[in-house]
Design an enzyme around this catalytic site. Structure first.
Site, PDB file in Angstrom:
ATOM      1  N   ASN A 232      39.696  38.531  37.263  1.00  0.00           N
ATOM      2  CA  ASN A 232      40.762  39.348  36.684  1.00  0.00           C
ATOM      3  C   ASN A 232      40.733  39.363  35.157  1.00  0.00           C
ATOM      4  O   ASN A 232      40.575  40.414  34.546  1.00  0.00           O
ATOM      5  CB  ASN A 232      42.130  38.844  37.144  1.00  0.00           C
ATOM      6  CG  ASN A 232      42.591  39.501  38.421  1.00  0.00           C
ATOM      7  OD1 ASN A 232      42.022  40.483  38.872  1.00  0.00           O
ATOM      8  ND2 ASN A 232      43.641  38.956  39.014  1.00  0.00           N
TER       9      ASN A 232
ATOM     10  N   ASP B 250      46.914  38.312  46.126  1.00  0.00           N
ATOM     11  CA  ASP B 250      45.804  38.614  45.227  1.00  0.00           C
ATOM     12  C   ASP B 250      45.275  37.370  44.535  1.00  0.00           C
ATOM     13  O   ASP B 250      44.077  37.227  44.309  1.00  0.00           O
ATOM     14  CB  ASP B 250      46.248  39.635  44.179  1.00  0.00           C
ATOM     15  CG  ASP B 250      46.224  41.063  44.715  1.00  0.00           C
ATOM     16  OD1 ASP B 250      45.845  41.236  45.897  1.00  0.00           O
ATOM     17  OD2 ASP B 250      46.577  41.984  43.973  1.00  0.00           O
TER      18      ASP B 250
END
Length: 225
Positions: free
Chosen positions: A80, A7
């Site tokens: 994020n 990720d």
């Protein structure tokens, strides 16, 4: 762009490519891989489907942080989260938080996380924040180890502007902190420095080959963790 890694690799590629608008698809070579849809065993079939245009295009919200330290207001993107946290000695930092220019609260904590819906399954989740559907347009504000008994995450709309200022330390001392963007790019901060965080005008594009809902993906990831 086919991104090989975990990720974190996909997050960095998404941030770098956001202004260009090239869609991404991730191949998970790490562990959980909430963002990376493909696994090693599904790569070749996925490439065939890409050539046949059998995919969906998903957009993800980005946030940007503008440092007011030197008056330049230069913005840095994050897919994020943006984390403002203490540095140096293991002690709490005083954070003054405002929303749309209106004072909200002082947090005495290890730091604070301003997360996107995509980032809600990352550091924010580890700090006790909620899981949010990636299609949402909102920001999640979660303190890190706050020195209080009743502090919880706060959900804000994507149209809000959050300002975090570094306050004075004990006995009017100078506090030192760091603003971290997606865990890699950092800006040093001291008492009096501020960072303004808001939704970015650009969005990240991610390709989806399966038709699994967010709930189904979440269920699978949780059962495997």
């Amino acid at each position: 762009i086919i991104v090989l890694g975990g990720d974190g690799t996909l997050v960095r590629a998404a941030r770098d490519m956001a202004s260009i608008g090239i869609p991404l698809i991730g191949v998970n070579l790490g562990t959980l891989g909430y963002l990376c849809e493909l696994e090693r065993s599904t790569v070749y079939d996925a490439i065939d489907r890409l050539f046949e245009d059998r995919y969906e295009l998903e957009t993800r919200m980005l946030i940007k942080g503008s440092s007011q330290k030197d008056g330049s207001g230069k913005a840095t993107f994050a897919l994020n989260d943006i984390v403002i946290h203490r540095t140096g000695l293991p002690q709490i930092v005083n954070l003054i938080v405002s929303v749309n220019g209106e004072y909200l609260a002082n947090y005495s904590a290890d730091g604070i996380i301003i997360s996107t819906p995509t980032g809600s399954t990352g550091y924010s989740l580890s700090a006790g924040g909620p899981v949010v559907s990636p299609s949402a347009s909102m920001m999640i504000m979660t303190p890190i180890a706050p020195h209080t008994m009743n502090t919880r995450s706060i959900i804000l709309s994507g149209e809000e502007a959050v300002t975090v200022e570094i306050g004075e330390g004990r006995h009017n001392t100078i506090e030192k902190a760091v603003a971290s963007f997606d865990g890699d790019t950092q800006i040093s901060m001291v008492t009096g420095d501020r960072i303004v965080i808001r939704k970015a005008t650009v969005r990240t594009k991610i390709l989806k080959l399966n038709h699994l809902s967010f709930v189904e993906v979440l269920r699978q990831k949780m059962s495997n963790s």
